[in-house]
Design an enzyme around this catalytic site. Structure first.
Site, mmCIF file in Angstrom:
data_model
loop_
_atom_site.group_PDB
_atom_site.id
_atom_site.type_symbol
_atom_site.label_atom_id
_atom_site.label_comp_id
_atom_site.label_asym_id
_atom_site.label_seq_id
_atom_site.Cartn_x
_atom_site.Cartn_y
_atom_site.Cartn_z
ATOM 1 N N ASN A 78 0.815 -1.223 0.000
ATOM 2 C CA ASN A 78 0.000 0.000 0.000
ATOM 3 C C ASN A 78 0.848 1.272 0.000
ATOM 4 O OD1 ASN A 78 0.748 -0.609 2.646
ATOM 5 N ND2 ASN A 78 -1.107 0.259 3.540
ATOM 6 N N GLU A 134 5.472 -8.573 -3.395
ATOM 7 C CA GLU A 134 5.740 -9.042 -4.761
ATOM 8 C C GLU A 134 4.966 -8.232 -5.803
ATOM 9 O OE1 GLU A 134 4.459 -10.585 -2.270
ATOM 10 O OE2 GLU A 134 2.727 -11.832 -2.771
ATOM 11 N N GLU A 152 3.327 -4.155 12.523
ATOM 12 C CA GLU A 152 2.305 -3.108 12.315
ATOM 13 C C GLU A 152 1.227 -3.763 11.452
ATOM 14 O OE1 GLU A 152 -0.058 -1.184 10.910
ATOM 15 O OE2 GLU A 152 1.287 0.030 9.673
ATOM 16 N N LEU A 153 0.065 -4.047 12.073
ATOM 17 C CA LEU A 153 -0.900 -4.945 11.438
ATOM 18 C C LEU A 153 -2.246 -4.282 11.123
ATOM 19 C CD1 LEU A 153 -0.217 -8.063 13.676
ATOM 20 C CD2 LEU A 153 0.891 -7.396 11.543
ATOM 21 N N CYS A 181 -3.383 1.792 6.519
ATOM 22 C CA CYS A 181 -3.624 1.037 7.755
ATOM 23 C C CYS A 181 -4.340 1.888 8.805
ATOM 24 C CB CYS A 181 -2.315 0.499 8.305
ATOM 25 S SG CYS A 181 -1.057 1.753 8.412
ATOM 26 N N GLU A 219 -11.371 -5.029 8.936
ATOM 27 C CA GLU A 219 -10.772 -3.859 8.285
ATOM 28 C C GLU A 219 -11.109 -3.882 6.786
ATOM 29 O OE1 GLU A 219 -6.473 -3.923 8.075
ATOM 30 O OE2 GLU A 219 -6.393 -1.744 8.299
#
Ligand code: NAI
Ligand SMILES: O=Cc1ccc(S(=O)(=O)O)cc1
Length: 477
Positions: free
Chosen positions: A153, A179, A251-252, A285, A382
């Site tokens: 992102n 990728e 960082e999820l 995020c 999310e």
């Protein structure tokens, strides 16, 4: 497409093709065309990267903090010089409008500069001794070679944050970017190398994600792991890191609540929120993604958001008229569509959007959904897209309860003119960062990270360099 070249690995100081059997594709999300096909890293490539990273650690950590700082500053300058080409490559592979790509490259340069300075301030302490003849002091030392995994992102900015912090501390880094978006990150690595970072101090591995991460994390060479991405993958990375006793920063993401109070101006709140909501087609995020609006402001808020959403110009990020690009991949379109369909099936009202965009690209229209029940999937998962699910509330207690109803907490937003309400939202909503009457949350100087299932540790700010350092205590008689 001449601006887009075939991505290569950077291993032991050489740009070259991977030797793995798998072929990976980069697709332009604006039209579905394949931009490049490249060979994944082979296990032998990964081994070579690890040996080089060990050597790179010895060389890079032996330099003075001032020399390392100078390299990072020069890399930031090169990044700015090359921003037009890197920005175009980023738009081609990721989809965001050119202006947003330019902003991301600039944010990456600022990250490198911030860590260039912080690396000069890794102070130890002198500690009062209990014995008259003994002196104690501490040294901050780089922890060792780092494995860093970055998502699609914000591939350049998030890679710059991890590379900047680790390199400033004196660590070498093996970076595995997503990728889907490998080329603009390669450009960042080129800037570092051309700025004087010794060849072996940075390795770039492009490969099958699970193959690369399992090999790197299991290797005794790697002493620190840092990952940004989904919770599902974060759990796998953390499990591997735990098995091999490696410290990990994760960082999820989250599912950021927005509370718009009765005393807030709903139109002003929408004007502010939209600055972040549709950026990167909502794939941020810290994106505001659950909207709780006081019943007295509810209809005005929904109508204002719908009017902004309808005015959005979806299109190819290279077109100057485009205000929102496509989603990054077809799987993201499927994911957001499923959330919208589920919300409608659960009784939510579709106010606008709810349909794919133009052409063959991975577009999904900005979508406002009203009266979304708390049990709808979109209020639980999310969305990572241009979706605005709104629900009314009557009391601040109720809104804070709704905001805190999920086991995640990266960012939260509040809109109010009342000091007491602002204080309550700032202190009671569970989140790593809370923005009140603004959406500005992230800059190199501010720590960034989550609570609960949103992750472990902090990046950026004064705290950002810490995970890459270890403390040695020295006693002298
Ligand atoms: N926190 C953040 O900035 C990000 C959060 N996300 C979250 O993840 C959700 C799903 O994203 P998707 O891309 O659709 O799916 P996904 O969870 O499969 O993510 C794929 C990305 O993770 C990496 N990855 C996958 N398996 C890995 C492994 N074993 N080791 C290392 N890297 C691995 C891949 O390189 C790829 O770029 C999004 O909806 C969003 O909620 C996604 C990207 C960034
Ligand atoms: O992925 C995290 C992230 C990326 C960008 C921003 S900002 O919108 O540029 O502030 C915030 C968080």
């Amino acid at each position: 497409m001449s601006s887009y070249s075939t991505p290569q690995q950077y291993i032991a100081g050489r740009w070259r093709e991977g030797r793995g059997a798998a072929s990976l594709h980069v697709t332009n999300p604006a039209n579905g065309e394949v931009l490049a096909t490249y060979a994944a890293a082979h296990p032998q490539d990964i081994d070579e990267a690890l040996s080089a990273a060990q050597d790179g650690f010895s060389r890079w950590s032996a330099l003075t903090a001032l020399d390392r700082s100078a390299c990072l500053r020069k890399a930031a300058a090169l990044l700015r010089e090359r921003a037009p080409l890197l920005g175009l490559q980023l738009t081609l592979e990721q989809g965001k409008p050119l202006a947003e790509s330019g902003r991301e490259i600039e944010q990456a340069a600022q990250m490198l500069e911030w860590f260039a300075e912080e690396g000069r301030r890794c102070y130890g302490h002198t500690i009062p001794s209990r014995w008259p003849t003994t002196r104690f002091h501490t040294l901050r030392q780089p922890i060792g070679p780092v494995a860093a995994f970055t998502p699609w992102n914000f591939p350049v900015m998030l890679s710059a944050s991890k590379l900047g912090a680790a390199l400033a501390a004196g660590c070498s880094v093996v970076l595995k970017p997503a990728e889907e978006t490998p080329l603009a990150v390669s450009g960042l690595v080129r800037c570092l190398v051309e700025a004087g970072v010794p060849a072996n101090a940075v390795q770039l591995l492009l490969g099958v994600p699970a193959e690369v991460s399992s090999a790197l994390i299991a290797s005794p060479t790697i002493r620190k792991v840092s990952f940004t991405g989904s919770q599902a993958v974060g759990r796998q990375i953390a499990a591997l890191a735990g098995q091999h006793l490696k410290p990990v920063t994760l960082e999820l993401g989250g599912h950021a609540p927005v509370i718009v109070c009765a005393d807030a101006d709903p139109l002003a709140a929408v004007q502010t929120l939209v600055q972040i909501k549709l950026r990167n087609a909502g794939q941020i995020c810290a994106n505001p993604s659950r909207f709780f609006v006081h019943r007295s402001r509810y209809e005005a808020f929904v109508a204002a958001f719908a009017s902004v959403a309808r005015a959005t110009r979806m299109g190819d990020g290279r077109d100057a008229a485009t205000t929102m690009g496509p989603l990054a991949s077809e799987r993201r379109v499927r994911a957001v569509r499923a959330l919208v369909d589920d919300a409608r099936a659960q009784g939510a009202r579709l106010v606008c959007g709810g349909e794919p965009g133009p052409g063959l690209g991975f577009f999904y229209a900005p979508t406002v959904l009203a009266e979304v029940p708390a049990h709808a999937r979109i209020m639980q998962e999310e969305p990572f897209g241009p979706l605005v699910p709104v629900a009314p509330f009557d009391t601040l207690d109720e809104a804070i309860g709704l905001a805190n109803s999920l086991p995640v907490g990266l960012a939260a937003f509040g809109f109010t003119q009342d000091l007491h309400s602002a204080r309550r939202i700032g202190e009671e909503v569970r989140a790593g960062a809370v923005a009140l009457n603004t959406v500005a949350l992230m800059q190199p100087e501010t720590p960034f990270g989550g609570v609960l299932d949103s992750g472990i540790g902090r990046e950026n700010g004064l705290q950002g360099i810490e995970p890459y350092l270890t403390t040695r205590t020295i006693a002298t008689a």
